[in-house]
Enzyme design. Structure first.
Site, mmCIF file in Angstrom:
data_model
loop_
_atom_site.group_PDB
_atom_site.id
_atom_site.type_symbol
_atom_site.label_atom_id
_atom_site.label_comp_id
_atom_site.label_asym_id
_atom_site.label_seq_id
_atom_site.Cartn_x
_atom_site.Cartn_y
_atom_site.Cartn_z
ATOM 1 N N HIS A 1 84.715 10.601 -24.930
ATOM 2 C CA HIS A 1 85.800 10.586 -23.942
ATOM 3 C C HIS A 1 87.162 10.358 -24.595
ATOM 4 C CE1 HIS A 1 85.058 6.107 -23.929
ATOM 5 N NE2 HIS A 1 86.376 6.095 -23.836
ATOM 6 N N ASP B 1 78.265 10.201 -25.022
ATOM 7 C CA ASP B 1 79.638 9.729 -25.246
ATOM 8 C C ASP B 1 79.917 9.454 -26.722
ATOM 9 O OD1 ASP B 1 82.209 9.068 -24.696
ATOM 10 O OD2 ASP B 1 81.769 7.264 -23.529
ATOM 11 N N SER C 1 87.549 1.815 -27.223
ATOM 12 C CA SER C 1 86.538 2.866 -27.206
ATOM 13 C C SER C 1 86.437 3.558 -28.556
ATOM 14 C CB SER C 1 86.855 3.899 -26.128
ATOM 15 O OG SER C 1 86.770 3.325 -24.851
#
Length: 690
Positions: free
Chosen positions: A254, A285, A363
């Site tokens: 993402h 992901d 992230s």
């Protein structure tokens, strides 16, 4: 015999520990085991072991008490061996792994050591040793295989410098819990406390991570599914990543989704370097980046992927969260390990829950334990404090193996079944399941799977690859933890087989099935791909996807057309390449006046022929040989156009709305729906459906 000698070898290392440690052990043992633990019989003379003076209250491991108090191996043994043996003994199945695997006595240098432990004595002894020797906490990581204490101790050795245990075969990580004797300083010269060593180790691990962690700068532009011929305004996204072997950077999918330009910056540098996306797995992901500039790799260090941590083990998350521009290191402990829904790809895969702060920007950053990566930070729980999630090592390794073996990401496998728990006794009775038999009821089967050839509705799935399935769908996982059996299914690679044991009509049958990824009829995500569309006479045709429904807003489940939403969530494909094609909107013109309210309906037929997918619809329209062109829609609605007049109006409508082409590039280039999952469907599709 192997387990017996492995244990003897591990315990025999105690003689190598220096005299200072042994003397301290003797003193502590005198406090732990008072004189009333010693037998008053003459059996002591049978054991030629060195004993502390009787008035000190000391006890040798062979000194027996009354019959209710079995002997315990303490004095003369390395404290690490004793503690490990105790922890192993009390945590595994005593009947299967302890009493059944251990001999009644162990010979070490001609001295008999009693090993007939019981659960109660072992537990009591553990807590006393924990108190006296200052055990920080238990390391559940030492008890990970089914053979328990014997198989574990046979794989351990003692570091003669400071008496710490380390894993020898693969050295996944150093022990995070260390037995320290109070008042004893480790090191060659007796200097340096355990706290100082721990700080040095932690500092070294963080410094190693800083030489591998990078900040990722992404410029992204998402498609507009209502106007599929154009993109939305570009946006900037920042995240984290880290270097792994092969001069690759691992980050979250993402972070680079729908990217048009990606830069990375290493710690301590002001320069940004261009990065290319090598592979992306939106389902898990994860993404791989490559930097061609040789200058970037100067001083960079690759991190190694470790293993799944155990509960309460400490981890550190390194990354670039919001609130600053420099690198950030946050610490926490592992709270839970179980399958969790991944927000980005909507997959249900294993994840590790930790109490470290994971904020936007974290992230893609590594979660470290000692010097190994045990996961990748990727999401948190909104509305809760300090509940973050990291992608564990097995998911990472599965993704990397896909890319290395196939040159691209393939996906995680699925049985193609929907199962129901059988916890209700009346349901089990109706299914004629005998007492003691456990499993889950098969309620739905996806046609385009190899499983559909063997499994029937109302079968009870008992085992997957020999692993018993409980009535709630869970299986054993590590030390008294449970996990849904889907985890073991997802860990299979595409093309691998699995053995299924099912209960059908009072009998148990076995089937060998081939596993592969499962493609839903309505795609859940469409990242890094332009939408497909086809425009004819102002009628805009698109395949139904969940991203299309997301255009109705954050509350799309309630605001999108109900019929389309239900089909997106429940329908399954019955043929390879099948799509739900809808009439998205009508670009007004004289040729289509009166049809403007027929938008957002599924197109079922063109001139009486069932529509398979958007490419098929385009072919039916362009190959039309009749004067009129008829579209049969949902609810029995019909659109009829004069074919020749509609063709002439199409160009006029495109020019009016400044649309560059009537057909999306994937339909023109001929690569429509020919991805790896589509190819997999063609290989595993049941013969009767071809």
């Amino acid at each position: 015999m192997v387990s017996r000698f492995g244990l003897a070898s591990a315990l025999n290392h105690g003689k190598r520990v220096n005299k200072t440690v042994n003397n301290k052990i003797t003193t502590i043992c005198q406090d732990v085991f008072p004189s009333n633990f010693r037998t008053k019989s003459s059996s002591v003379d049978k054991h030629k072991t060195k004993m502390p003076p009787a008035d000190t209250g000391g006890a040798c491991c062979c000194k027996r008490t009354d019959s209710s108090v079995p002997s315990v191996p303490i004095s003369g043994f390395c404290p690490r061996a004793t503690r490990l043996y105790v922890e192993a003994s009390r945590k595994v199945s005593y009947e299967e792994n302890l009493l059944g695997a251990l001999p009644t006595s162990m010979s070490i240098e001609g001295q008999s050591r009693c090993t007939d432990f019981t659960e109660s004595t072992t537990s009591a002894m553990h807590y006393r040793i924990q108190e006296e020797l200052g055990v920080i906490r238990q390391s559940n990581g030492w008890l990970q295989n089914l053979h328990g204490n014997v198989a574990l101790i046979s794989r351990m050795s003692i570091n003669s410098r400071n008496g710490e245990f380390y894993r020898q075969p693969n050295k996944l990580r150093h022990c995070s819990s260390t037995v320290r004797v109070p008042g004893f300083s480790s090191g060659k010269n007796g200097g340096g406390s355990s706290k100082e060593e721990s700080l040095r180790d932690s500092y070294g691990a963080v410094q190693m991570a800083l030489d591998a962690v990078v900040k990722v700068f992404t410029v992204a532009s998402s498609p507009n599914y209502f106007l599929p011929w154009q993109n939305k305004p570009q946006r900037e996204v920042t995240g984290s990543g880290f270097v792994i072997t092969g001069r690759r950077i691992l980050t979250n999918a993402h972070v680079v989704a729908d990217q048009t330009f990606v830069l990375v910056r290493k710690h301590g540098s002001a320069a940004k370097y261009r990065a290319e996306v090598e592979a992306v797995g939106h389902e898990c992901d994860l993404a791989l980046l490559r930097v061609k500039n040789e200058e970037f790799w100067e001083g960079m260090h690759a991190l190694e992927i470790g293993d799944i941590p155990y509960l309460q083990e400490s981890v550190a998350v390194v990354g670039y969260p919001q609130g600053g521009d420099n690198v950030s290191v946050t610490g926490g402990v592992v709270s839970r390990v179980e399958p969790t829904q991944y927000v980005h790809g909507a997959a249900h895969l294993m994840a590790i829950q930790i109490d470290a702060a994971i904020n936007p920007g974290n992230s893609g950053g590594p979660a470290l334990m000692e010097d190994k990566v045990i996961g990748v930070a990727f999401q948190n729980l909104s509305g809760a404090e300090n509940i973050g999630y990291i992608i564990p090592a097995p998911i990472i390794n599965h993704f990397l193996a896909d890319v290395e073996e196939n040159g691209r990401y393939i996906g995680f496998c699925s049985l193609g079944l929907t199962c129901q728990a059988t916890e209700n006794a009346q349901l089990r009775e109706h299914l004629k399941m005998p007492p003691g038999l456990t499993g889950v009821l098969v309620s739905k089967i996806y046609p385009l799977t190899d499983t559909s050839r063997f499994i029937k509705k109302d079968d009870v799935l008992l085992e997957f690859d020999g692993i018993p399935i409980a009535n709630d769908g869970t299986v054993n996982f590590r030390n008294r933890e449970r996990i849904t059996f889907d985890h073991y299914v997802s860990m299979k690679k595409a093309g691998e087989h699995a053995m299924l044991k099912v209960f059908r009509e009072g009998q148990e049958v076995h089937h060998k099935v081939k596993l592969g990824p499962l493609r839903p009829l309505v795609p859940i995500h469409q990242f890094d791909r332009l939408p497909s569309y086809y425009i004819f006479a102002g009628l805009v045709f698109v395949p139904l996807t969940q991203p299309y429904l997301h255009e109705f807003g954050d509350d799309w489940f309630n605001t999108s057309p109900r019929r389309l939403c239900d089909r997106a969530l429940t329908s399954t494909p019955t043929k390879p390449g099948e799509q739900l094609v809808i009439l998205s909107q009508v670009l007004m013109d004289d040729i289509n006046a009166g049809y403007e309210r027929l938008a957002e309906l599924q197109v079922k037929k063109v001139n009486g022929t069932d529509v398979l997918n958007l490419r098929h619809l385009r072919q039916l329209i362009e190959d039309c040989k009749e004067l009129s062109l008829r579209f049969d829609l949902d609810d029995g609605r019909v659109v009829v156009l004069n074919y020749q007049a509609a063709k002439e109006a199409s160009l006029r409508i495109l020019q009016r709305h400044r649309i560059p082409s009537s057909t999306s590039a994937d339909l023109v280039n001929g690569d429509f729906m020919e991805d790896e999952i589509e190819a997999w469907e063609k290989q595993t599709m049941p013969k009767q459906s071809r």
